[in-house]
Design a protein around this motif. Structure first.
Motif, mmCIF file in Angstrom:
data_model
loop_
_atom_site.group_PDB
_atom_site.id
_atom_site.type_symbol
_atom_site.label_atom_id
_atom_site.label_comp_id
_atom_site.label_asym_id
_atom_site.label_seq_id
_atom_site.Cartn_x
_atom_site.Cartn_y
_atom_site.Cartn_z
ATOM 1 N N LYS A 1 -25.605 -13.870 -13.246
ATOM 2 C CA LYS A 1 -24.766 -14.135 -12.079
ATOM 3 C C LYS A 1 -25.274 -15.339 -11.311
ATOM 4 N N GLN A 2 -26.594 -15.419 -11.201
ATOM 5 C CA GLN A 2 -27.171 -16.515 -10.434
ATOM 6 C C GLN A 2 -26.917 -17.843 -11.127
ATOM 7 N N ILE A 3 -27.085 -17.856 -12.458
ATOM 8 C CA ILE A 3 -26.837 -19.087 -13.198
ATOM 9 C C ILE A 3 -25.358 -19.472 -13.086
ATOM 10 N N GLU A 4 -24.505 -18.453 -13.123
ATOM 11 C CA GLU A 4 -23.072 -18.720 -12.974
ATOM 12 C C GLU A 4 -22.781 -19.415 -11.659
ATOM 13 N N ASN A 5 -23.410 -18.919 -10.586
ATOM 14 C CA ASN A 5 -23.190 -19.537 -9.279
ATOM 15 C C ASN A 5 -23.553 -21.008 -9.307
ATOM 16 N N VAL A 6 -24.693 -21.307 -9.906
ATOM 17 C CA VAL A 6 -25.143 -22.694 -9.938
ATOM 18 C C VAL A 6 -24.186 -23.527 -10.799
ATOM 19 N N LEU A 7 -23.748 -22.930 -11.920
ATOM 20 C CA LEU A 7 -22.811 -23.650 -12.789
ATOM 21 C C LEU A 7 -21.516 -23.947 -12.052
ATOM 22 N N ARG A 8 -21.070 -22.972 -11.277
ATOM 23 C CA ARG A 8 -19.845 -23.170 -10.502
ATOM 24 C C ARG A 8 -19.983 -24.351 -9.569
ATOM 25 N N ARG A 9 -21.122 -24.418 -8.918
ATOM 26 C CA ARG A 9 -21.345 -25.526 -7.985
ATOM 27 C C ARG A 9 -21.364 -26.852 -8.751
ATOM 28 N N TYR A 10 -21.982 -26.821 -9.942
ATOM 29 C CA TYR A 10 -22.028 -28.042 -10.759
ATOM 30 C C TYR A 10 -20.616 -28.487 -11.128
ATOM 31 N N ILE A 11 -19.802 -27.510 -11.571
ATOM 32 C CA ILE A 11 -18.449 -27.848 -11.999
ATOM 33 C C ILE A 11 -17.657 -28.398 -10.829
ATOM 34 N N LYS A 12 -17.846 -27.797 -9.672
ATOM 35 C CA LYS A 12 -17.083 -28.257 -8.511
ATOM 36 C C LYS A 12 -17.470 -29.680 -8.138
ATOM 37 N N GLU A 13 -18.753 -29.980 -8.229
ATOM 38 C CA GLU A 13 -19.202 -31.295 -7.786
ATOM 39 C C GLU A 13 -19.046 -32.342 -8.875
ATOM 40 N N TYR A 14 -19.393 -32.006 -10.114
ATOM 41 C CA TYR A 14 -19.516 -33.042 -11.138
ATOM 42 C C TYR A 14 -18.488 -32.961 -12.258
ATOM 43 N N VAL A 15 -17.666 -31.923 -12.304
ATOM 44 C CA VAL A 15 -16.694 -31.837 -13.394
ATOM 45 C C VAL A 15 -15.257 -31.954 -12.899
ATOM 46 N N THR A 16 -14.878 -31.165 -11.923
ATOM 47 C CA THR A 16 -13.489 -31.240 -11.483
ATOM 48 C C THR A 16 -13.288 -32.482 -10.615
ATOM 49 N N CYS A 17 -12.097 -33.070 -10.785
ATOM 50 C CA CYS A 17 -11.748 -34.248 -9.999
ATOM 51 C C CYS A 17 -11.633 -33.831 -8.536
ATOM 52 N N HIS A 18 -12.181 -34.646 -7.647
ATOM 53 C CA HIS A 18 -12.166 -34.266 -6.242
ATOM 54 C C HIS A 18 -10.781 -34.419 -5.635
ATOM 55 N N THR A 19 -9.933 -35.183 -6.307
ATOM 56 C CA THR A 19 -8.592 -35.404 -5.767
ATOM 57 C C THR A 19 -7.602 -34.386 -6.317
#
Lengths: 110, 311
Positions: B243-261
């Motif tokens: 679960k903890q790794i998932e949380n960090v991955l989620r943050r990574y995806i939000k910042e570095y994978v999904t387009c901010h626009t």
């Protein structure tokens, strides 16, 4: 008769005002580090140097019933250290006391 | 003492019963945890319409795909607290209204059945409910204000705009449905002090990111050290749960994978003069992303060992 163009206008008035309103500028990073066993350590980096970190740590220690210190770091300045996972506590406390705005807080770790 | 004596057997009985139930519940919850990443959200309250929306979409799928577990980006974004609040209701206004209707019905059921069913006839109740439904149906019909003189509300206009948009380009609607599905991280403890992230490279591939970048981010966020071993799994120092790794991955995806626009996951990360830029393939936007910094690291190891290393 006053001519509006000759009035002195300070273009930086807004900037100065906003910086006066809140001393805190930049993000405050709240991190967690694992120690041996299930012990953890919470670090708070980026609090403004205008604040008296020693007083903050004294209040936090009492509030969260944990120990803590202020550590001086050459690059990051004074950093707060608290024993245990105090991430939520410190975030709530900092916003409640009005030292840091919620959008300036950045919580790291799992 | 007497009280204790009296209470003891009953307590024991209860406990026994409870253990029986608990086993089932625990098994069920374990299954739930192992099968669905978004289990906590699913079991969340009814009065959160947005989450419910998304869950309703996926509920059928989850049941079918119990063994293969995925967590998709839309859910992820809904789970993340900082997502834009205006968009989700605007994207799917109709299902949400249905939900609202359901909620209202539920409320009616709760409030009126308890108070009024004893006093009033069932027929009256039914009539009331029908009235309510009729009113809500009238509200559902969008564009009914066109013929009337009254002022239109913001919601009506918004709905109208989105209806038109959907009519004009149906591809957008289907594009919204297209979900970004990835496997959950497989996190296993090695011994007492290390954690293995078994499908690390696989996840890097699905995210189209360099393993080194994700590795840097993970280690900086978790505040530990680690490395990729021969079996292409990541070994992290410290105890971490999935679960903890998932949380960090989620943050990574939000910042570095999904387009901010446009929040599309179809992006490329480029390094340009010491800065990382996120280039979106869908909308063509390009924006810089924060660099990975581990920040202040407190001394957690043995100071004597550190001193010995330096000397």
């Amino acid at each position: 008769m006053s001519i509006q163009n000759l009035n002195t206008f300070d273009p930086f008035a807004d900037a100065i005002k906003s910086s006066e309103d809140d001393v805190q500028d930049g993000l405050v990073h709240v991190r967690i580090q694992q120690r041996n066993g299930r012990k953890t350590l919470t670090t708070v980096q980026g609090l403004s140097s205008e604040y008296d970190l020693k007083k903050i740590v004294r209040a936090c220690k009492k509030e969260f019933a944990c120990n803590g210190t202020v550590v001086e770091h050459p690059e990051y300045g004074e950093v707060l250290q608290l024993q245990g996972d105090q991430r939520e506590n410190i975030c709530q406390w900092l916003t409640k006391s009005g030292l840091v705005k919620p959008e300036q807080l950045k919580v790291h770790g799992f | 003492m007497d009280d204790d004596m009296i209470f003891d057997p009953s307590l024991k009985k209860k406990k026994k019963k409870k253990t029986g139930f608990d086993m089932d519940a625990a098994l069920a919850s374990e299954q739930g945890e192992s099968t669905s990443v978004e289990a906590p959200v699913e079991s969340g309250d009814v009065d959160v319409p947005e989450d419910e929306n998304l869950d309703l979409d996926n509920f059928g799928k989850k049941k079918k795909k119990k063994k293969k577990t995925f967590f998709n980006l839309e859910e992820l974004e809904s789970a993340l607290p900082e997502t834009t609040e205006e968009k989700p209701p605007a994207e799917e206004p109709e299902p949400q209204e249905e939900d609202l209707v359901d909620d209202l019905d539920l409320e009616i059921d709760f409030s009126k059945t308890k108070k009024k069913r004893r006093k009033k006839n069932l027929d009256e109740l039914v009539a009331e409910e029908e009235n309510n439904e009729n009113q809500e149906n009238a509200e559902d019909l969008h564009g009914d204000w066109v013929s009337t003189d009254r002022d239109y509300t913001y919601d009506e206009l918004l709905e109208r705009v989105f209806d038109i948009m959907r009519e004009k380009n149906p591809a957008m609607v289907s594009g919204k449905k297209q979900k970004f599905i990835m496997r959950p991280p497989q996190v296993v403890r090695i011994g007492t002090k290390k954690t293995s992230f078994a499908n690390f490279t696989e996840i890097c591939k699905t995210l189209h990111r360099q393993p080194k970048h994700l590795l840097d981010f993970l280690l900086a966020e978790l505040g530990t050290s680690g490395s990729v071993d021969g079996n292409s799994q990541l070994i992290i120092k410290g105890r971490f749960q999935q679960k903890q790794i998932e949380n960090v991955l989620r943050r990574y995806i939000k910042e570095y994978v999904t387009c901010h626009t446009c929040r599309s996951p179809d992006t490329i990360l480029q390094k340009d003069t010491r800065l990382f830029f996120l280039q979106c393939e869908t909308c063509g936007s390009r924006c810089s992303v924060a660099s990975i910094k581990s920040g202040f690291q407190a001394v957690t190891g043995k100071r004597a060992a550190i001193r010995a290393k330096i000397a």
